[in-house]
Design a protein around this motif. Structure first.
Motif, PDB file in Angstrom:
ATOM      1  N   ALA A 278       0.397 -12.506  -8.746  1.00  0.00           N
ATOM      2  CA  ALA A 278       0.773 -12.386  -7.333  1.00  0.00           C
ATOM      3  C   ALA A 278       1.975 -11.476  -7.162  1.00  0.00           C
ATOM      4  CB  ALA A 278       1.063 -13.771  -6.753  1.00  0.00           C
ATOM      5  N   GLY A 279       2.944 -11.567  -8.084  1.00  0.00           N
ATOM      6  CA  GLY A 279       4.117 -10.711  -7.985  1.00  0.00           C
ATOM      7  C   GLY A 279       3.776  -9.247  -8.165  1.00  0.00           C
ATOM      8  N   GLY A 280       2.904  -8.949  -9.112  1.00  0.00           N
ATOM      9  CA  GLY A 280       2.495  -7.562  -9.314  1.00  0.00           C
ATOM     10  C   GLY A 280       1.741  -7.007  -8.128  1.00  0.00           C
ATOM     11  N   ARG A 281       0.862  -7.811  -7.552  1.00  0.00           N
ATOM     12  CA  ARG A 281       0.118  -7.359  -6.372  1.00  0.00           C
ATOM     13  C   ARG A 281       1.045  -7.166  -5.179  1.00  0.00           C
ATOM     14  NH1 ARG A 281      -5.208 -11.353  -6.860  1.00  0.00           N
ATOM     15  NH2 ARG A 281      -6.196 -10.247  -8.623  1.00  0.00           N
ATOM     16  N   ALA A 282       2.044  -8.021  -5.064  1.00  0.00           N
ATOM     17  CA  ALA A 282       3.006  -7.871  -3.976  1.00  0.00           C
ATOM     18  C   ALA A 282       3.814  -6.581  -4.140  1.00  0.00           C
ATOM     19  CB  ALA A 282       3.937  -9.081  -3.928  1.00  0.00           C
ATOM     20  N   GLN A 283       4.213  -6.268  -5.360  1.00  0.00           N
ATOM     21  CA  GLN A 283       4.944  -5.029  -5.601  1.00  0.00           C
ATOM     22  C   GLN A 283       4.073  -3.813  -5.309  1.00  0.00           C
ATOM     23  OE1 GLN A 283       6.422  -5.170  -9.609  1.00  0.00           O
ATOM     24  NE2 GLN A 283       7.860  -6.844  -9.203  1.00  0.00           N
ATOM     25  N   ALA A 284       2.805  -3.889  -5.696  1.00  0.00           N
ATOM     26  CA  ALA A 284       1.890  -2.776  -5.423  1.00  0.00           C
ATOM     27  C   ALA A 284       1.704  -2.586  -3.916  1.00  0.00           C
ATOM     28  CB  ALA A 284       0.548  -3.021  -6.100  1.00  0.00           C
ATOM     29  N   ALA A 285       1.577  -3.693  -3.189  1.00  0.00           N
ATOM     30  CA  ALA A 285       1.415  -3.605  -1.731  1.00  0.00           C
ATOM     31  C   ALA A 285       2.667  -3.038  -1.079  1.00  0.00           C
ATOM     32  CB  ALA A 285       1.081  -4.980  -1.160  1.00  0.00           C
ATOM     33  N   ALA A 286       3.843  -3.456  -1.555  1.00  0.00           N
ATOM     34  CA  ALA A 286       5.093  -2.939  -0.997  1.00  0.00           C
ATOM     35  C   ALA A 286       5.228  -1.442  -1.263  1.00  0.00           C
ATOM     36  CB  ALA A 286       6.278  -3.708  -1.582  1.00  0.00           C
ATOM     37  N   ALA A 287       4.853  -1.001  -2.473  1.00  0.00           N
ATOM     38  CA  ALA A 287       4.912   0.425  -2.795  1.00  0.00           C
ATOM     39  C   ALA A 287       3.932   1.224  -1.934  1.00  0.00           C
ATOM     40  CB  ALA A 287       4.605   0.629  -4.275  1.00  0.00           C
ATOM     41  N   ASN A 288       2.750   0.675  -1.732  1.00  0.00           N
ATOM     42  CA  ASN A 288       1.759   1.348  -0.890  1.00  0.00           C
ATOM     43  C   ASN A 288       2.236   1.431   0.552  1.00  0.00           C
ATOM     44  OD1 ASN A 288      -0.742   2.613  -0.378  1.00  0.00           O
ATOM     45  ND2 ASN A 288      -1.621   0.674   0.310  1.00  0.00           N
ATOM     46  N   LEU A 289       2.937   0.400   1.010  1.00  0.00           N
ATOM     47  CA  LEU A 289       3.469   0.411   2.370  1.00  0.00           C
ATOM     48  C   LEU A 289       4.528   1.500   2.530  1.00  0.00           C
ATOM     49  CD1 LEU A 289       3.325  -1.007   5.105  1.00  0.00           C
ATOM     50  CD2 LEU A 289       5.082  -2.590   4.297  1.00  0.00           C
ATOM     51  N   ARG A 290       5.395   1.653   1.523  1.00  0.00           N
ATOM     52  CA  ARG A 290       6.392   2.729   1.571  1.00  0.00           C
ATOM     53  C   ARG A 290       5.709   4.098   1.559  1.00  0.00           C
ATOM     54  NH1 ARG A 290       9.028  -0.817  -2.073  1.00  0.00           N
ATOM     55  NH2 ARG A 290       8.259   0.405  -3.853  1.00  0.00           N
ATOM     56  N   ARG A 291       4.644   4.229   0.764  1.00  0.00           N
ATOM     57  CA  ARG A 291       3.910   5.501   0.726  1.00  0.00           C
ATOM     58  C   ARG A 291       3.327   5.843   2.090  1.00  0.00           C
ATOM     59  NH1 ARG A 291      -1.091   6.997   0.818  1.00  0.00           N
ATOM     60  NH2 ARG A 291      -1.842   4.839   0.759  1.00  0.00           N
ATOM     61  N   LEU A 292       2.764   4.846   2.762  1.00  0.00           N
ATOM     62  CA  LEU A 292       2.174   5.083   4.080  1.00  0.00           C
ATOM     63  C   LEU A 292       3.242   5.482   5.097  1.00  0.00           C
ATOM     64  CD1 LEU A 292      -0.400   2.140   4.232  1.00  0.00           C
ATOM     65  CD2 LEU A 292      -0.923   4.575   4.074  1.00  0.00           C
ATOM     66  N   ARG A 293       4.424   4.894   4.988  1.00  0.00           N
ATOM     67  CA  ARG A 293       5.493   5.269   5.913  1.00  0.00           C
ATOM     68  C   ARG A 293       5.942   6.699   5.688  1.00  0.00           C
ATOM     69  NH1 ARG A 293       8.807  -0.459   5.192  1.00  0.00           N
ATOM     70  NH2 ARG A 293       7.492  -1.701   6.620  1.00  0.00           N
ATOM     71  N   TRP A 294       6.069   7.099   4.404  1.00  0.00           N
ATOM     72  CA  TRP A 294       6.427   8.479   4.125  1.00  0.00           C
ATOM     73  C   TRP A 294       5.303   9.426   4.558  1.00  0.00           C
ATOM     74  CZ3 TRP A 294      10.990  10.354   3.422  1.00  0.00           C
ATOM     75  CH2 TRP A 294      11.992   9.580   2.862  1.00  0.00           C
ATOM     76  N   GLU A 295       4.061   9.030   4.364  1.00  0.00           N
ATOM     77  CA  GLU A 295       2.933   9.857   4.793  1.00  0.00           C
ATOM     78  C   GLU A 295       2.914  10.009   6.302  1.00  0.00           C
ATOM     79  OE1 GLU A 295      -1.960  10.058   4.366  1.00  0.00           O
ATOM     80  OE2 GLU A 295      -0.810   8.545   3.249  1.00  0.00           O
ATOM     81  N   ARG A 296       3.244   8.951   7.010  1.00  0.00           N
ATOM     82  CA  ARG A 296       3.294   9.038   8.467  1.00  0.00           C
ATOM     83  C   ARG A 296       4.389  10.011   8.909  1.00  0.00           C
ATOM     84  NH1 ARG A 296       1.736   6.164  12.974  1.00  0.00           N
ATOM     85  NH2 ARG A 296       3.130   6.406  14.763  1.00  0.00           N
ATOM     86  N   THR A 297       5.555   9.926   8.251  1.00  0.00           N
ATOM     87  CA  THR A 297       6.636  10.849   8.592  1.00  0.00           C
ATOM     88  C   THR A 297       6.220  12.298   8.326  1.00  0.00           C
ATOM     89  OG1 THR A 297       8.307   9.171   8.070  1.00  0.00           O
ATOM     90  CG2 THR A 297       9.030  11.461   8.127  1.00  0.00           C
TER      91      THR A 297
END
Length: 336
Positions: free
Chosen positions: A222-241
């Motif tokens: 669960a911790g690894g999946r949470a870290q992956a989701a958080a990293a993907n969320l940061r990627r999407l924010r940078w992609e949006r910018t």
């Protein structure tokens, strides 16, 4: 009371599936915008090719119509023989130009047929009879101010809407994985009572209250999946910018193209009018014997080229309007 209270796998999957349907719709809208832009470009290319063929045919008709008069003047000794030969050369040259222009018109019609289809979805080949007389006299109404156009683009571009929904999907996954790391605290209430028609009860009525606590010790998944989701969320924010910056640049570029196309059209129209007057004047001078057919041909070719330059500038202007439409993801208003 703790884990699976706000979210669980079933509810997360349902939310993500609903968001996925909306994402697919925005992806379709993005493709549709590009198809409409390409279709508009192919249409204006076809209109421009039609004007090229029409101009080439008019130049050929002029040379052919004056051929008899030139032969009569040669026979009368008014002009030398090489003038008739020069007109024959001009006729052959203009026939070659007409053949090339018709080929370009056929090619443009074929390209346009990829976007113009019948009720069964089959390509339709537009005929010459469907060609308009020229480009519209009225430009589409647009927001020429950068700030308003950029705001409109950022609010309507489907890729930004898609990124926003993908961010919501990722936030749902992050919330689910954080939920999986929480302890499970379950409160239960149970009761027991004899049933039946006997007078005496074997057992008294009973009420049970229970509290069950389950603390997950292995949290690496669960911790690894949470870290992956958080990293993907940061990627999407940078992609949006980055996407917003790209859209702002596209708005600046298309407004610059519109401004340049308008200036070019104005100048090419002035050049066309001047070339037309020179053509008419040179033809009159030839009739009076003050010039040669060579200069008449040059003036006619220059006038035809100026007409084509004006048509090309008009095509560039309306293509720029199609690009603007795709950039801000909004329909154009041509007025009444």
């Amino acid at each position: 009371m703790w884990r699976n209270r706000e979210i669980d796998r079933r509810r997360a999957s349902l939310q993500q599936a609903e968001l996925g349907k909306l994402i697919a719709g925005h992806e379709f809208d993005q493709v549709l915008l590009e198809v409409r832009r390409q279709a508009s470009h192919r249409y204006w290319d076809w209109v421009l090719a039609g004007l090229r063929a029409r101009t080439a045919a008019q130049l050929l008709q002029i040379a052919e119509q004056r051929n008899d008069g030139i032969l009569q003047r040669v026979a009368a000794g008014d002009i030398p023989d090489f003038e008739a030969l020069d007109n024959q050369r001009a006729i052959i040259e203009r026939r070659e130009r007409l053949v090339a222009a018709k080929r370009l018109l056929e090619q443009s019609a074929i390209q346009l047929s990829l976007y113009w289809r019948d009720a069964d979805g089959q390509p339709q080949l537009p005929t010459d009879e469907l060609l308009p007389n020229g480009f519209p006299e009225r430009e589409p109404k647009i927001e020429a101010d950068f700030e308003s156009a950029a705001h409109l683009a950022r609010s309507q571009r489907p890729e930004l809407k898609r990124l926003e929904l993908q961010g919501q999907q990722t936030e749902t996954e992050l919330a689910l994985q954080n939920n999986q790391r929480n302890p499970a605290v379950d409160f239960s209430v149970m009761g027991a009572s004899d049933i039946g028609y006997a007078k005496d009860k074997l057992n008294r009525d009973e009420l049970y209250l229970g509290l069950n606590v389950d603390i997950p010790l292995q949290q690496r998944v669960a911790g690894g999946r949470a870290q992956a989701a958080a990293a993907n969320l940061r990627r999407l924010r940078w992609e949006r910018t980055g996407t917003e910056d790209r859209i702002n640049a596209e708005v600046k570029d298309v407004l610059s193209a519109l401004n340049a196309a308008r200036q070019r059209l104005t100048l090419s129209e002035q050049q066309r009018q001047a070339a037309r007057k020179l053509e008419e004047g040179e033809r009159t001078r030839f009739e009076w014997g003050e010039t040669t057919l060579l200069f008449v041909n040059l003036r006619e070719i220059a006038s035809g080229d100026a007409t084509l330059q004006a048509a090309d500038a008009a095509a560039s202007l309306f293509k720029a309007h199609a690009d603007f439409q795709a950039t801000v993801a909004a329909p154009l208003d041509y007025g009444q």
